[in-house]
Design an enzyme around this catalytic site. Sequence first.
Site, PDB file in Angstrom:
ATOM      1  CG  ASP A   1       1.085  -6.884  -5.215  1.00  0.00           C
ATOM      2  OD1 ASP A   1       2.102  -6.333  -4.731  1.00  0.00           O
ATOM      3  OD2 ASP A   1       0.435  -6.439  -6.267  1.00  0.00           O
TER       4      ASP A   1
ATOM      5  CD  GLU B   1      -6.123   3.907   2.228  1.00  0.00           C
ATOM      6  OE1 GLU B   1      -7.551   4.253   2.144  1.00  0.00           O
ATOM      7  OE2 GLU B   1      -5.659   3.158   1.316  1.00  0.00           O
TER       8      GLU B   1
ATOM      9  CD  GLU C   1      -0.831   9.337  -2.081  1.00  0.00           C
ATOM     10  OE1 GLU C   1      -1.221   7.973  -2.028  1.00  0.00           O
ATOM     11  OE2 GLU C   1       0.411   9.461  -2.829  1.00  0.00           O
TER      12      GLU C   1
ATOM     13  CG  ASP D   1       7.221  11.065   4.198  1.00  0.00           C
ATOM     14  OD1 ASP D   1       6.560  10.217   4.645  1.00  0.00           O
ATOM     15  OD2 ASP D   1       8.191  11.113   3.616  1.00  0.00           O
TER      16      ASP D   1
ATOM     17  CG  ASP E   1       7.026  -0.151   1.279  1.00  0.00           C
ATOM     18  OD1 ASP E   1       7.537   0.964   0.974  1.00  0.00           O
ATOM     19  OD2 ASP E   1       6.683  -1.028   2.141  1.00  0.00           O
TER      20      ASP E   1
ATOM     21  CE  LYS F   1      15.204  -4.767 -10.020  1.00  0.00           C
ATOM     22  NZ  LYS F   1      15.633  -4.069 -11.270  1.00  0.00           N
TER      23      LYS F   1
HETATM   24  C1  LIG Z   1       1.943   1.141  -4.616  1.00  0.00           C
HETATM   25  S1  LIG Z   1       0.638   2.553  -4.520  1.00  0.00           S
HETATM   26  C2  LIG Z   1      -0.751   1.934  -3.652  1.00  0.00           C
HETATM   27  C3  LIG Z   1      -2.048   2.844  -3.551  1.00  0.00           C
HETATM   28  C4  LIG Z   1      -3.110   2.124  -2.770  1.00  0.00           C
HETATM   29  N1  LIG Z   1      -2.681   2.086  -1.435  1.00  0.00           N
HETATM   30  C5  LIG Z   1      -3.559   1.052  -3.435  1.00  0.00           C
HETATM   31  O1  LIG Z   1      -3.597  -0.102  -2.866  1.00  0.00           O
HETATM   32  O2  LIG Z   1      -4.077   1.135  -4.528  1.00  0.00           O
HETATM   33  C6  LIG Z   1       1.434   3.131  -2.796  1.00  0.00           C
HETATM   34  C7  LIG Z   1       1.139   4.332  -2.453  1.00  0.00           C
HETATM   35  O3  LIG Z   1       1.569   4.976  -1.357  1.00  0.00           O
HETATM   36  C8  LIG Z   1       2.110   6.514  -1.568  1.00  0.00           C
HETATM   37  N2  LIG Z   1       3.126   6.584  -0.635  1.00  0.00           N
HETATM   38  C9  LIG Z   1       4.257   6.124  -0.973  1.00  0.00           C
HETATM   39  N3  LIG Z   1       5.255   6.416   0.077  1.00  0.00           N
HETATM   40  C10 LIG Z   1       4.504   7.325   1.048  1.00  0.00           C
HETATM   41  C11 LIG Z   1       4.615   8.142   2.101  1.00  0.00           C
HETATM   42  N4  LIG Z   1       5.974   8.175   2.643  1.00  0.00           N
HETATM   43  N5  LIG Z   1       3.632   8.539   2.924  1.00  0.00           N
HETATM   44  C12 LIG Z   1       2.130   8.604   2.330  1.00  0.00           C
HETATM   45  N6  LIG Z   1       2.087   8.031   1.168  1.00  0.00           N
HETATM   46  C13 LIG Z   1       3.083   7.380   0.367  1.00  0.00           C
HETATM   47  C14 LIG Z   1       2.246   6.549  -2.747  1.00  0.00           C
HETATM   48  O4  LIG Z   1       2.245   8.009  -3.357  1.00  0.00           O
HETATM   49  C15 LIG Z   1       1.056   5.610  -3.591  1.00  0.00           C
HETATM   50  O5  LIG Z   1      -0.184   6.230  -3.632  1.00  0.00           O
END
Ligand SMILES: C[S@@+](CC[C@H](N)C(=O)[O-])C[C@H]1O[C@@H](n2cnc3c(N)ncnc32)[C@H](O)[C@@H]1O
Length: 206
Positions: free
Chosen positions: A145, A33, A58, A86, A109, A113
């Site tokens: 969404d 994930e 994460e 990352d 994401d 915008k």
């Molecule tokens: C909008 S949140 C959604 C969290 C979860 N997937 C959910 O649906 O409830 C996006 C998640 O992706 C993580 N994230 C963003 N860019 C990332 C990257 N390059 N590598 C790993 N995680 C990332 C963020 O820290 C955050 O926890």
Amino acid sequence: MAENPYVNAPRLPTDDEVTLDAVLPGSGPVEIEIGPGRGSFLYERLAASAEVRMIGLEIRRKWAQLVDERLRARGFGGRARVFAEDARDALTRLRPHASVSTFFVHFPDPWWKKRHTKRLVVGDVLLGEMARLLRPGGELFVQTDVEERALQYQEAVARFDAFSPAGTAPGSPLLDANPYGARSNREHRADDDQLPVWRMRWRRVG
Ligand SMILES: C[S@@+](CC[C@H](N)C(=O)[O-])C[C@H]1O[C@@H](n2cnc3c(N)ncnc32)[C@H](O)[C@@H]1O
């Protein structure tokens, strides 16, 4: 200055090549994930599917550490880990090729915008690495969404011959429902608020 309490969040080994079995020993199919956030999907998926092993990547140290600890506390530590990474960098180091059964990317994401397009997590780097790592027939599941993002993801995945749409209707990646018996935190909220969600699935070709 107070020390960051999450400075010791779990990380992948720093080697150029990291073998999945070495970081998560076992024999069950490996699912990854990207961006599990608060971890709801991981907990529910592990409870729903007794054989899978799961890795979360994460970027936020806090959530990587807390969810990794909670996985252990809930008895899933032997077949699930979350690493503070990352995903765009981490995936390039994972081996072997063609070894992952499913990738999940839930609501990745949130910036909607146009000018945020260059920050998108689901882009060519991530897709190329997922194509390399997925076993033939393996699945990529992405949900959002934001309708514009759903269209962008479909266009981006369509540029890769490695993926074929595996949605509800033939030729389309769109799914009527989430088939994995587990939901992410944001998905729970969207469902509770009856907001539309675009769910898409592709299969790794041959
Ligand atoms: C909008 S949140 C959604 C969290 C979860 N997937 C959910 O649906 O409830 C996006 C998640 O992706 C993580 N994230 C963003 N860019 C990332 C990257 N390059 N590598 C790993 N995680 C990332 C963020 O820290 C955050 O926890």
